[in-house]
Scaffold this motif. Structure first.
Motif, PDB file in Angstrom:
ATOM      1  N   ARG A 131       0.047  -8.891  -0.021  1.00 42.55           N
ATOM      2  CA  ARG A 131       0.286  -7.902   1.037  1.00 42.55           C
ATOM      3  C   ARG A 131       1.302  -6.839   0.664  1.00 42.55           C
ATOM      4  NH1 ARG A 131      -0.135 -11.497   6.639  1.00 42.55           N
ATOM      5  NH2 ARG A 131      -2.324 -12.080   6.341  1.00 42.55           N
ATOM      6  N   GLY A 132       1.575  -6.725  -0.626  1.00 50.41           N
ATOM      7  CA  GLY A 132       2.350  -5.590  -1.085  1.00 50.41           C
ATOM      8  C   GLY A 132       3.705  -5.918  -1.664  1.00 50.41           C
ATOM      9  N   ILE A 133       3.931  -5.418  -2.894  1.00 54.49           N
ATOM     10  CA  ILE A 133       5.259  -5.461  -3.488  1.00 54.49           C
ATOM     11  C   ILE A 133       5.687  -4.028  -3.787  1.00 54.49           C
ATOM     12  CG2 ILE A 133       4.877  -7.747  -4.498  1.00 54.49           C
ATOM     13  CD1 ILE A 133       4.568  -6.378  -7.238  1.00 54.49           C
ATOM     14  N   ASP A 134       6.992  -3.811  -3.916  1.00 57.39           N
ATOM     15  CA  ASP A 134       7.499  -2.484  -4.239  1.00 57.39           C
ATOM     16  C   ASP A 134       7.008  -2.045  -5.616  1.00 57.39           C
ATOM     17  OD1 ASP A 134       8.843  -2.399  -1.851  1.00 57.39           O
ATOM     18  OD2 ASP A 134      10.850  -2.637  -2.703  1.00 57.39           O
TER      19      ASP A 134
ATOM     20  N   ARG B  34       9.126 -10.608  -4.053  1.00 55.94           N
ATOM     21  CA  ARG B  34      10.391  -9.915  -4.297  1.00 55.94           C
ATOM     22  C   ARG B  34      10.454  -9.298  -5.694  1.00 55.94           C
ATOM     23  NH1 ARG B  34      13.430  -7.100  -2.404  1.00 55.94           N
ATOM     24  NH2 ARG B  34      15.181  -7.762  -3.695  1.00 55.94           N
ATOM     25  N   TRP B  35       9.302  -9.085  -6.292  1.00 62.73           N
ATOM     26  CA  TRP B  35       9.235  -8.396  -7.575  1.00 62.73           C
ATOM     27  C   TRP B  35       9.010  -6.899  -7.340  1.00 62.73           C
ATOM     28  CZ3 TRP B  35       7.670 -10.474 -12.810  1.00 62.73           C
ATOM     29  CH2 TRP B  35       8.041 -11.816 -12.973  1.00 62.73           C
ATOM     30  N   CYS B  36       9.209  -6.129  -8.400  1.00 62.09           N
ATOM     31  CA  CYS B  36       8.904  -4.693  -8.367  1.00 62.09           C
ATOM     32  C   CYS B  36       7.975  -4.366  -9.528  1.00 62.09           C
ATOM     33  CB  CYS B  36      10.188  -3.865  -8.479  1.00 62.09           C
ATOM     34  SG  CYS B  36       9.916  -2.073  -8.400  1.00 62.09           S
ATOM     35  N   ALA B  37       6.994  -3.545  -9.261  1.00 61.16           N
ATOM     36  CA  ALA B  37       6.070  -3.087 -10.300  1.00 61.16           C
ATOM     37  C   ALA B  37       6.524  -1.732 -10.827  1.00 61.16           C
ATOM     38  CB  ALA B  37       4.655  -2.997  -9.756  1.00 61.16           C
ATOM     39  N   ILE B  38       6.449  -1.572 -12.138  1.00 65.23           N
ATOM     40  CA  ILE B  38       6.753  -0.300 -12.801  1.00 65.23           C
ATOM     41  C   ILE B  38       5.448   0.199 -13.397  1.00 65.23           C
ATOM     42  CG2 ILE B  38       8.068   0.820 -14.635  1.00 65.23           C
ATOM     43  CD1 ILE B  38      10.127  -1.501 -14.332  1.00 65.23           C
ATOM     44  N   CYS B  39       4.965   1.325 -12.895  1.00 69.18           N
ATOM     45  CA  CYS B  39       3.662   1.857 -13.310  1.00 69.18           C
ATOM     46  C   CYS B  39       3.892   2.955 -14.344  1.00 69.18           C
ATOM     47  CB  CYS B  39       2.914   2.402 -12.101  1.00 69.18           C
ATOM     48  SG  CYS B  39       2.761   1.218 -10.737  1.00 69.18           S
ATOM     49  N   LEU B  40       3.630   2.653 -15.601  1.00 69.27           N
ATOM     50  CA  LEU B  40       3.884   3.564 -16.714  1.00 69.27           C
ATOM     51  C   LEU B  40       2.559   4.069 -17.257  1.00 69.27           C
ATOM     52  CD1 LEU B  40       6.086   4.714 -18.727  1.00 69.27           C
ATOM     53  CD2 LEU B  40       5.536   2.718 -20.175  1.00 69.27           C
TER      54      LEU B  40
ATOM     55  N   VAL C  19      -2.941  -1.958  -6.866  1.00 64.38           N
ATOM     56  CA  VAL C  19      -2.809  -3.385  -7.138  1.00 64.38           C
ATOM     57  C   VAL C  19      -1.491  -3.919  -6.586  1.00 64.38           C
ATOM     58  CG1 VAL C  19      -2.431  -5.030  -9.031  1.00 64.38           C
ATOM     59  CG2 VAL C  19      -4.372  -3.462  -9.114  1.00 64.38           C
ATOM     60  N   ALA C  20      -0.398  -3.199  -6.834  1.00 65.81           N
ATOM     61  CA  ALA C  20       0.913  -3.633  -6.327  1.00 65.81           C
ATOM     62  C   ALA C  20       0.946  -3.622  -4.806  1.00 65.81           C
ATOM     63  CB  ALA C  20       2.010  -2.734  -6.889  1.00 65.81           C
TER      64      ALA C  20
ATOM     65  N   MET D 105      -1.027 -11.229 -12.662  1.00 64.40           N
ATOM     66  CA  MET D 105       0.186 -11.293 -11.842  1.00 64.40           C
ATOM     67  C   MET D 105       0.383 -12.702 -11.295  1.00 64.40           C
ATOM     68  SD  MET D 105      -0.190  -7.632  -9.881  1.00 64.40           S
ATOM     69  CE  MET D 105       1.359  -7.637  -8.968  1.00 64.40           C
ATOM     70  N   PHE D 106      -0.687 -13.298 -10.776  1.00 62.90           N
ATOM     71  CA  PHE D 106      -0.581 -14.679 -10.291  1.00 62.90           C
ATOM     72  C   PHE D 106      -0.201 -15.630 -11.424  1.00 62.90           C
ATOM     73  CE2 PHE D 106      -3.051 -13.323  -6.511  1.00 62.90           C
ATOM     74  CZ  PHE D 106      -2.316 -13.991  -5.528  1.00 62.90           C
TER      75      PHE D 106
END
Length: 357
Positions: free
Chosen positions: A113-116, A89-95, A107-108, A81-82
């Motif tokens: 400190r947390g992304i959506d 301001r990103w969003c993670a999609i967990c599939l 992880v997200a 991710m880094f």
């Protein structure tokens, strides 16, 4: 069909379509990071790939399975991710299934400190259980889900088409949680479920929402597992210990297989210590044996199993905490049993091996 989880997020049932991703686009995230494992990248990503048209898109893949649900894998995901330029301001999609959703949600939730994040569960287990309720985490010290957080996704999209990608053993594993939901909260549903023998002809479009709604109502009443949500742990005190033990052997059990064995044993303890009748216990026992068969628990494993149970996060004052059944459809939380009773439950379960021969 849509089920709201208070005012936090919706659980939506049906095909994952462009309209859903148009809704995600309307939130104007700076980018999307998609978490997959090798199985879901091959079998599930193609069903939604044409909708992943954000100009800043990062797909991160990890190895599948419970053995990889640990901090080492998390470190690899954070590093990617880094390196990929993911920001706040990103969003993670967990599939993925339960392992991937637990871990990638964790992880997200901890990255910068947390992304959506949103969840698209691809296994039956994930669709009826792990994607509902905001419990995220990884295994540590050989203990299931011993590190983690409570954090809600922005949405859960449940599409039963993904179930077509699964082997029969995965379907059977997830079905154990469907049975559990009925046993702890809906006696009528338990009666209907007992008629299901062939899992290849189940109408999942009806069964999944009904099961999800049971868990949803429990979670709404007790989001942080301080009370009634503990009812969802039926079968899991012994079942998690069995799952962790066999994870280190060549006879690895799937989650639902271990929990099915755990539910037989904890139903037997319910008959011994609570008000579950012998006839109700026997119905539970026979149904699980019919669907899941039997796995002998060697007495040489007892000390390790008790060490795992003793470290369970649900315990109180060094006592092993159980959810037991008063009767089908009604659970009793914060019940305690000592080693002699637990050992007798395991020995009784072992004696049932002849019933499956």
């Amino acid at each position: 069909m849509t089920l709201p989880v208070a005012d936090k997020y919706n659980i939506e049932f049906g095909d994952v379509t462009r309209a859903k991703f148009d809704w995600l686009k309307s939130k104007e995230y700076a980018g999307w990071v998609v978490f997959v494992d090798t199985n879901t990248r091959r079998d599930c990503l193609p069903l939604i790939e044409k909708f992943l048209d954000h100009p800043r898109l990062l797909i991160i893949e990890c190895a599948p399975g419970e053995l990889n649900k640990n901090l080492g894998t998390c470190q690899e995901l954070w590093s990617q991710m880094f390196d990929g330029g993911v920001g706040r301001r990103w969003c993670a999609i967990c599939l993925g299934g339960g392992v991937l959703e637990d871990m990638s949600g964790f992880v997200a939730s901890t990255f910068k400190r947390g992304i959506d994040f949103l969840q698209i569960p691809t296994t039956l287990l994930a669709q009826v259980d792990s994607s509902v309720g905001g419990k995220l985490g990884v295994d540590f010290y050989e203990l299931k889900n011993s590190l983690g957080v409570f954090n809600d996704p922005i949405a859960v999209w449940i599409d039963h088409r993904f179930l077509r990608t699964l082997p029969a053993r995965e379907i059977r594993s997830g079905f154990a949680e469907v049975i559990k939901h009925a046993l702890i909260a809906d006696a009528g549903q338990w009666g209907r479920i007992q008629k299901i023998i062939d899992l290849t002809v189940v109408d999942w479009s009806e069964l999944i929402p009904a099961s999800v709604n049971i868990k949803r109502e429990v979670v709404l009443e007790d989001p942080f597992e301080r009370g009634v949500r503990k009812s969802l742990n039926f079968g899991h005190t012994i079942g998690h210990a069995i799952e962790s033990y066999f994870l280190e052997t060549e006879q690895r059990l799937f989650h639902g297989e271990a929990i099915a064995a755990g539910m037989i044993m904890e139903a037997w303890i319910s008959y011994q210590l609570a008000t579950l009748t012998v006839s109700d216990y026997q119905l539970i026992e026979s149904y699980f044996l019919k669907l899941y068969g039997h796995q002998v628990i060697l007495e040489s494993s007892f000390d390790q199993l008790f060490a795992l149970m003793a470290n369970d996060k649900k315990n109180d004052d060094h006592r092993i905490n159980f959810t037991l059944l008063a009767e089908p459809g009604r659970a009793l939380i914060n019940q305690f049993a000592g080693r002699p009773v637990i050992e007798s439950a395991i020995r009784h379960y072992n004696s049932l091996a002849v019933a499956t021969e």
